[in-house]
Design a protein around this motif. Structure first.
Motif, PDB file in Angstrom:
ATOM      1  N   LYS A 197      32.255  79.261 -88.474  1.00 51.60           N
ATOM      2  CA  LYS A 197      33.617  79.590 -88.905  1.00 51.60           C
ATOM      3  C   LYS A 197      34.655  79.115 -87.891  1.00 51.60           C
ATOM      4  CE  LYS A 197      33.647  83.511 -92.039  1.00 51.60           C
ATOM      5  NZ  LYS A 197      34.026  84.912 -92.194  1.00 51.60           N
ATOM      6  N   ALA A 198      34.360  79.273 -86.607  1.00 47.14           N
ATOM      7  CA  ALA A 198      35.306  78.830 -85.574  1.00 47.14           C
ATOM      8  C   ALA A 198      35.443  77.306 -85.592  1.00 47.14           C
ATOM      9  CB  ALA A 198      34.860  79.325 -84.195  1.00 47.14           C
ATOM     10  N   ARG A 199      34.328  76.611 -85.784  1.00 51.48           N
ATOM     11  CA  ARG A 199      34.384  75.140 -85.895  1.00 51.48           C
ATOM     12  C   ARG A 199      35.198  74.737 -87.118  1.00 51.48           C
ATOM     13  NH1 ARG A 199      28.332  73.767 -85.512  1.00 51.48           N
ATOM     14  NH2 ARG A 199      28.017  75.570 -84.225  1.00 51.48           N
ATOM     15  N   MET A 200      35.011  75.465 -88.201  1.00 52.58           N
ATOM     16  CA  MET A 200      35.775  75.164 -89.416  1.00 52.58           C
ATOM     17  C   MET A 200      37.270  75.398 -89.188  1.00 52.58           C
ATOM     18  SD  MET A 200      33.814  73.796 -91.556  1.00 52.58           S
ATOM     19  CE  MET A 200      35.010  73.675 -92.862  1.00 52.58           C
ATOM     20  N   ALA A 201      37.609  76.420 -88.412  1.00 49.22           N
ATOM     21  CA  ALA A 201      39.019  76.678 -88.096  1.00 49.22           C
ATOM     22  C   ALA A 201      39.626  75.478 -87.375  1.00 49.22           C
ATOM     23  CB  ALA A 201      39.150  77.944 -87.246  1.00 49.22           C
ATOM     24  N   ARG A 225      42.873  70.472 -87.609  1.00 52.14           N
ATOM     25  CA  ARG A 225      43.017  69.012 -87.551  1.00 52.14           C
ATOM     26  C   ARG A 225      43.572  68.492 -88.881  1.00 52.14           C
ATOM     27  NH1 ARG A 225      40.367  64.328 -88.463  1.00 52.14           N
ATOM     28  NH2 ARG A 225      40.388  62.791 -86.799  1.00 52.14           N
ATOM     29  N   GLU A 226      43.091  69.020 -89.988  1.00 47.13           N
ATOM     30  CA  GLU A 226      43.617  68.632 -91.303  1.00 47.13           C
ATOM     31  C   GLU A 226      45.102  68.977 -91.426  1.00 47.13           C
ATOM     32  OE1 GLU A 226      41.108  70.641 -94.151  1.00 47.13           O
ATOM     33  OE2 GLU A 226      40.040  68.775 -94.569  1.00 47.13           O
ATOM     34  N   GLU A 227      45.465  70.164 -90.965  1.00 50.28           N
ATOM     35  CA  GLU A 227      46.874  70.589 -91.015  1.00 50.28           C
ATOM     36  C   GLU A 227      47.742  69.664 -90.173  1.00 50.28           C
ATOM     37  OE1 GLU A 227      48.285  72.790 -92.912  1.00 50.28           O
ATOM     38  OE2 GLU A 227      46.479  73.752 -93.701  1.00 50.28           O
ATOM     39  N   THR A 228      47.238  69.309 -89.001  1.00 51.52           N
ATOM     40  CA  THR A 228      47.976  68.405 -88.117  1.00 51.52           C
ATOM     41  C   THR A 228      48.196  67.069 -88.808  1.00 51.52           C
ATOM     42  OG1 THR A 228      46.998  69.507 -86.206  1.00 51.52           O
ATOM     43  CG2 THR A 228      47.961  67.338 -85.821  1.00 51.52           C
ATOM     44  N   SER A 255      41.282  59.546 -90.102  1.00 51.35           N
ATOM     45  CA  SER A 255      40.325  58.722 -89.356  1.00 51.35           C
ATOM     46  C   SER A 255      40.744  58.551 -87.897  1.00 51.35           C
ATOM     47  CB  SER A 255      40.179  57.350 -90.008  1.00 51.35           C
ATOM     48  OG  SER A 255      41.438  56.685 -90.018  1.00 51.35           O
ATOM     49  N   MET A 256      42.005  58.858 -87.598  1.00 51.46           N
ATOM     50  CA  MET A 256      42.496  58.743 -86.221  1.00 51.46           C
ATOM     51  C   MET A 256      42.074  59.961 -85.403  1.00 51.46           C
ATOM     52  SD  MET A 256      46.359  57.270 -86.662  1.00 51.46           S
ATOM     53  CE  MET A 256      46.665  57.451 -84.915  1.00 51.46           C
ATOM     54  N   ASP A 257      41.891  59.732 -84.123  1.00 47.98           N
ATOM     55  CA  ASP A 257      41.607  60.840 -83.222  1.00 47.98           C
ATOM     56  C   ASP A 257      42.900  61.620 -83.005  1.00 47.98           C
ATOM     57  OD1 ASP A 257      40.182  62.466 -81.406  1.00 47.98           O
ATOM     58  OD2 ASP A 257      40.950  61.284 -79.729  1.00 47.98           O
ATOM     59  N   ILE A 258      42.866  62.905 -83.241  1.00 45.49           N
ATOM     60  CA  ILE A 258      44.047  63.754 -83.049  1.00 45.49           C
ATOM     61  C   ILE A 258      43.730  64.698 -81.899  1.00 45.49           C
ATOM     62  CG2 ILE A 258      45.648  65.390 -84.071  1.00 45.49           C
ATOM     63  CD1 ILE A 258      44.870  64.261 -86.823  1.00 45.49           C
ATOM     64  N   PRO A 259      44.381  64.508 -80.751  1.00 49.56           N
ATOM     65  CA  PRO A 259      44.064  65.339 -79.592  1.00 49.56           C
ATOM     66  C   PRO A 259      44.669  66.737 -79.694  1.00 49.56           C
ATOM     67  CG  PRO A 259      45.836  63.833 -79.056  1.00 49.56           C
ATOM     68  CD  PRO A 259      45.397  63.500 -80.458  1.00 49.56           C
TER      69      PRO A 259
END
Length: 151
Positions: A8-12, A17-20, A75-79
């Motif tokens: 669940k924490a990984r999914m959060a 990342r999706e929201e970003t 597909s981009m890395d989002i830090p």
């Protein structure tokens, strides 16, 4: 990095990342972590805010306060922002403090609240939830589970 996180924490974090990406922001900020947490653990608000606010209300507050840009390709890395890195560090500390071996969504919530100057923490505090209150609620929840297991 996330091997000590529950599913669940990984999914959060995945949802953050999706929201970003949707907001088109260059880094994962505290408010995206909060939105990701709400998506991954839909019952967390009921447990900790007791109906004082809703996930929809939190989302609307984030949307109103965020400059929405063109979406970032997933597909981009989002830090992570520095603030979000501290939140994850605090979450790991909270997990250890509670005697857990894995970081769970509750620990992420506590991590957000510990980063007091973050937008996400202010949203929660403005709705009546601070760190000490959240810890107290968690103790009550654990006590209820222990009592039920004992019976």
């Amino acid at each position: 990095m996330f091997e000590k996180y529950t599913e669940k924490a990984r999914m959060a974090i995945f949802h953050a990342r999706e929201e970003t990406s949707k907001f088109g922001t260059p880094r994962i900020e505290s408010e995206q972590l909060l939105l990701g947490l709400l998506e991954a653990d839909k019952s967390i608000f009921g447990r900790y805010l007791g109906g004082r606010t809703s996930a929809t209300e939190i989302r609307e507050a984030v949307v109103q306060a965020t400059e929405v840009r063109p979406p970032t390709p997933t597909s981009m890395d989002i830090p992570l922002s520095n603030e979000s890195k501290r939140i994850l560090m605090f979450s790991a500390e909270e997990s250890t403090r509670s005697g857990h071996q894995h970081v769970d969504t509750e620990d992420l919530l506590f991590g957000i609240l510990r980063e007091e100057d973050s937008f996400a923490a202010r949203l929660l505090v403005d709705r009546g939830l601070d760190l000490e209150q959240a810890r107290s609620i968690a103790k009550g929840i654990k006590h209820q589970h222990a009592t039920r297991d004992f019976e």
